[in-house]
Design a protein around this motif. Structure first.
Motif, short mmCIF file in Angstrom:
data_model
loop_
_atom_site.label_atom_id
_atom_site.label_comp_id
_atom_site.label_asym_id
_atom_site.label_seq_id
_atom_site.Cartn_x
_atom_site.Cartn_y
_atom_site.Cartn_z
N GLY B 21 0.89 -1.46 -0.10
CA GLY B 21 -0.11 0.03 -0.02
C GLY B 21 0.72 1.34 -0.29
N LEU B 22 1.80 1.37 0.30
CA LEU B 22 2.92 2.39 0.86
C LEU B 22 3.42 2.47 -0.43
CD1 LEU B 22 4.39 4.40 2.42
CD2 LEU B 22 6.11 2.54 3.13
N MET B 23 3.89 1.32 -0.86
CA MET B 23 4.26 1.66 -2.41
C MET B 23 3.28 2.53 -3.23
SD MET B 23 5.41 -1.10 -5.31
CE MET B 23 3.82 -1.93 -4.87
N ALA B 24 2.32 1.75 -3.63
CA ALA B 24 1.58 2.40 -4.60
C ALA B 24 0.62 3.79 -3.66
CB ALA B 24 0.17 1.11 -4.21
N LEU B 25 0.86 3.76 -3.17
CA LEU B 25 0.40 5.78 -2.41
C LEU B 25 1.78 6.46 -3.39
CD1 LEU B 25 -1.38 6.93 -0.25
CD2 LEU B 25 0.63 6.34 1.69
N GLY B 26 3.30 6.35 -3.32
CA GLY B 26 3.59 6.68 -4.08
C GLY B 26 2.81 7.33 -5.24
N LEU B 27 2.71 5.87 -6.35
CA LEU B 27 2.17 6.45 -7.61
C LEU B 27 1.29 6.94 -7.74
CD1 LEU B 27 2.66 4.83 -10.39
CD2 LEU B 27 0.83 3.01 -9.79
N SER B 28 0.17 6.73 -6.92
CA SER B 28 -0.96 7.60 -6.10
C SER B 28 -0.91 8.40 -6.72
CB SER B 28 -1.46 7.39 -5.29
OG SER B 28 -3.50 7.10 -5.48
N VAL B 29 0.19 9.51 -5.42
CA VAL B 29 0.66 10.73 -5.10
C VAL B 29 0.48 11.05 -6.53
CG1 VAL B 29 2.23 12.81 -3.66
CG2 VAL B 29 0.45 10.66 -2.63
N ILE B 30 1.68 10.34 -7.31
CA ILE B 30 2.37 11.27 -8.38
C ILE B 30 1.38 11.76 -9.39
CG2 ILE B 30 3.53 10.79 -10.35
CD1 ILE B 30 5.95 9.74 -8.34
N PHE B 31 0.45 10.61 -9.50
CA PHE B 31 -0.80 10.51 -10.48
C PHE B 31 -1.43 11.41 -10.48
CE2 PHE B 31 -4.43 9.79 -12.81
CZ PHE B 31 -4.15 9.42 -14.03
N GLY B 32 -2.29 11.90 -9.27
CA GLY B 32 -3.10 11.93 -8.86
C GLY B 32 -2.86 13.83 -8.66
N VAL B 33 -1.66 13.50 -8.51
CA VAL B 33 -1.07 15.60 -8.98
C VAL B 33 -0.31 15.27 -10.29
CG1 VAL B 33 0.65 16.83 -7.05
CG2 VAL B 33 -0.20 15.47 -6.49
N VAL B 34 0.96 15.33 -9.96
CA VAL B 34 1.09 15.70 -11.19
C VAL B 34 0.27 15.04 -12.94
CG1 VAL B 34 3.67 15.63 -12.66
CG2 VAL B 34 3.00 15.40 -10.52
N ARG B 35 0.18 14.17 -12.42
CA ARG B 35 -0.73 13.37 -13.62
C ARG B 35 -0.29 12.80 -14.91
NH1 ARG B 35 -5.90 13.11 -12.61
NH2 ARG B 35 -6.54 13.78 -11.06
N VAL B 36 1.04 12.57 -14.15
CA VAL B 36 1.52 11.54 -15.42
C VAL B 36 1.39 9.91 -14.45
CG1 VAL B 36 4.33 11.01 -15.70
CG2 VAL B 36 3.08 13.47 -16.26
N VAL B 37 1.76 9.36 -15.18
CA VAL B 37 1.66 8.02 -14.33
C VAL B 37 3.26 7.24 -14.48
CG1 VAL B 37 1.12 5.07 -15.19
CG2 VAL B 37 0.28 7.30 -16.08
N ASN B 38 3.77 6.87 -13.66
CA ASN B 38 5.43 6.59 -13.50
C ASN B 38 5.46 5.30 -13.87
OD1 ASN B 38 7.87 6.58 -12.88
ND2 ASN B 38 7.23 6.18 -10.02
N PHE B 39 5.68 5.03 -15.16
CA PHE B 39 6.19 3.53 -15.18
C PHE B 39 6.95 2.55 -14.62
CE2 PHE B 39 2.78 5.10 -18.36
CZ PHE B 39 2.15 3.51 -18.29
N MET B 239 -5.98 8.98 -1.83
CA MET B 239 -4.15 7.85 -1.42
C MET B 239 -5.08 6.96 -0.17
SD MET B 239 -3.12 11.56 -0.84
CE MET B 239 -1.76 10.82 1.23
N PRO B 240 -6.46 6.90 0.35
CA PRO B 240 -6.44 5.78 1.54
C PRO B 240 -6.83 4.23 0.15
CG PRO B 240 -8.01 8.13 1.40
CD PRO B 240 -7.20 7.93 1.29
N GLY B 241 -7.39 4.99 -0.91
CA GLY B 241 -7.87 4.10 -1.40
C GLY B 241 -6.48 3.16 -1.85
N ALA B 242 -5.24 3.91 -1.86
CA ALA B 242 -3.88 3.36 -2.22
C ALA B 242 -3.59 2.09 -1.48
CB ALA B 242 -3.24 3.73 -2.51
N LEU B 243 -3.98 2.84 0.49
CA LEU B 243 -3.59 1.57 1.28
C LEU B 243 -4.67 0.37 1.36
CD1 LEU B 243 -2.87 4.01 4.49
CD2 LEU B 243 -1.20 2.06 2.65
N LEU B 244 -5.78 0.40 1.19
CA LEU B 244 -7.37 -0.85 1.63
C LEU B 244 -6.57 -0.81 0.13
CD1 LEU B 244 -9.45 -1.17 3.32
CD2 LEU B 244 -10.08 0.48 0.84
N GLY B 245 -6.34 -1.33 -0.60
CA GLY B 245 -6.23 -1.93 -2.06
C GLY B 245 -4.64 -2.27 -1.71
N GLY B 246 -3.66 -2.11 -1.66
CA GLY B 246 -2.51 -2.45 -0.77
C GLY B 246 -2.78 -3.93 0.22
#
Lengths: 234, 290
Positions: B21-39, B239-246
């Motif tokens: 979840g913590l890992m995915a949280l990072g992806l979510s923050v980046i996409f949510g703000v910068v709108r770039v998908v971190n591949f 962000m809570p979704g990323a943790l829950l998904g994890g």
């Protein structure tokens, strides 16, 4: 205070602003009128540093600010109440106002400016904890103005502040702009409501197809036949 | 099988899931703000894992203690990457952003292969085989520490976004880009800060997860995919979704390992993804797109 010389701005091949020059004196209300697509918003956004001009010069108190990024222009005291209000819908009213005070020039006066904004718009104090997206159009406009004032601007460019608002609220909004001007704020007013904005303005410019086609005092333009025909329907 | 086994495995899956979840949280923050998908998300995670492995092997530094320094390192890398590489791509079409991030990912995987080779590296801490008995349930100490560390970092991030002026400014950028320019927020710097924070999540998660998983370079693409599954399951941009998904994916993987075979765990993670896409396309905690 603010001088624009021969400004040209293009979107790809389309030239939206085509050699505009204008001057805003300290303490004045300057109106810019024109039809939709005349280039008013482009002009404002270029002055604000959100768009880069292809040619021309923008100076503030004699200093060249052409091409500076928007956060630097804002920090020089040029504020903007943008078209469509542009509040942060999921942030609370208070958080929105705090965002206006993130500028280095305003950071230390946040508490005092907040008091001032709440005094000016008591409705915002009532709704401080509410998400901005849940406010009515008029309240959002108050928030947009309040947020701008949190940045301690010397000059504010108002882009269509009355768009989509009920007539009584429009009157209050314009009265607020007049009051702010009396307290020393220099204002640039872009308005669809040509008659009212010309009455308010000490100087006015008519923009057509990206060019200034007429300029003068507000009274001169109100008396001008071309303005009366094209914008006042007389 | 005795009933405690299920509980043991479930708790173990939940704790691993927190790190996911913590890992995915990072992806979510980046996409949510910068709108770039971190591949290159999982690849950045493996970089953090290797840093933790090297620090442990060479200097004997415990990965849990190194979690914050490694997160800080990845923050700096992320910040610099956004400033130098990604900001110029913000206004470009999505496919060129995609190519850029895939290129970064490939460079990272192959760089790691050159430096460390293809063999798995591992960290053996002194507490690797400790466990706590809570009634009939046995909790693996390593996983407990890992889960708690993940919660700590995630909580710090939530607090930052909720209360810190810069955190609010980042939310403002994500909320209304034009509005952020209008009020004079330095959007490029805030983007760099967001990418840095996203990378820091991955740095912390990477440092934690070496306690549980052996690291090899090909783990990068697998983690990128896993982060996607989690973020889409939890709700893109939540962000809570990323943790829950994890947590959900961690649990699913663990239970699949127990009921079937550990090698089938990805199949069940994908099955969850398909179910979510079918019945709740916006994700568990995502807002419905209008």
């Amino acid at each position: 205070m603010l001088t624009v010389e021969n400004l040209e701005v293009s979107y790809g091949d389309v030239r939206a602003v085509d050699g505009v020059s204008l001057e805003v004196a300290e303490g004045a209300i300057v109106a810019i009128v024109g039809a939709n697509g005349a280039g008013k918003t482009t002009l404002i956004r270029t002055i604000a540093g959100m768009l880069r001009p292809a040619r021309g010069r923008i100076t503030l108190r004699g200093a060249d600010i052409t091409g500076l990024p928007s956060h630097r222009v804002c920090n020089l005291g040029v504020g903007q109440v943008a078209e469509g209000r542009q509040v942060f819908p999921s942030l609370t009213v208070l958080e929105n106002l705090e965002m206006g005070a993130m500028l280095p020039r305003a950071r230390n006066d946040q508490a005092r400016n907040l008091d001032r904004v709440f005094m000016l718009f008591p409705k915002l104090a009532e709704r401080a904890g509410q998400a901005a997206g849940t406010l009515s159009g008029g309240e959002q406009q108050m928030l947009a103005i309040g947020r701008c004032l949190m940045g301690k601007p010397d000059l504010v460019m108002f882009d269509e502040p009355s768009l989509g608002l009920a007539p009584t609220i429009v009157q209050a909004m314009l009265q607020t702009i007049r009051d702010l001007n009396r307290e020393g704020l220099t204002c640039v007013l872009v308005e669809q409501n040509v008659a009212v904005s010309l009455k308010l303005a000490s100087r006015a410019y008519v923009l057509e197809n990206g060019r200034v086609t007429l300029s003068g005092t507000g009274e001169e333009l109100l008396a001008d036949d071309r303005v009366r025909q094209a914008y006042l329907g007389m | 099988m005795p009933a405690e086994i299920y509980l043991n495995v479930a708790i173990s899956g939940l704790l691993t899931g927190l790190v996911y979840g913590l890992m995915a949280l990072g992806l979510s923050v980046i996409f949510g703000v910068v709108r770039v998908v971190n591949f290159a998300h999982g690849e950045m995670m493996t970089v953090a894992m290797y840093v933790a492995v090297v620090l442990f092997a060479q200097l004997g530094l415990d990965p849990l203690l190194m979690m914050l320094p490694i997160a800080a390192l990845l923050f700096a890398v992320g910040y610099a990457m956004q400033m130098a590489l990604i900001n110029p791509f913000i206004a470009r079409p999505e496919h060129s952003q995609f190519m850029l991030m895939v290129a970064v990912a490939i460079i990272l995987v192959n760089g790691l292969l050159i430096v460390f080779g293809p063999d798995a590296q591992t960290v053996q801490t002194s507490y690797a085989f400790d466990s706590f008995a809570v009634g009939p349930v046995i909790v693996d100490a390593t996983k407990l520490y890992a889960g708690l560390a993940a919660i700590l970092v995630a909580a710090a991030l939530f607090a930052f976004f909720q209360f810190a002026p810069l955190g609010k400014a980042i939310r403002a950028c994500a909320d209304n880009y034009t509005g952020a320019l209008v009020v004079g927020l330095d959007v490029k710097r805030l983007y760099a800060l967001s990418f840095g924070l996203g990378a820091a999540c991955v740095g912390a998660a990477g440092a934690i997860i070496v306690l549980i998983v052996d690291v090899t370079p090909p783990l990068g693409p697998a983690y990128t995919l896993l982060a996607f599954i989690i973020v889409i399951t939890g709700g893109l941009g939540s962000m809570p979704g990323a943790l829950l998904g994890g947590i959900l994916i961690g649990l699913t993987e663990a239970m699949a390992g127990l009921f079937f075979t550990p090698s089938a765990k990805s199949m069940f993670a994908f099955a969850i993804l398909v179910l979510v896409l079918l019945f709740r396309p916006q994700g568990i905690m995502g807002k419905r797109l209008t």
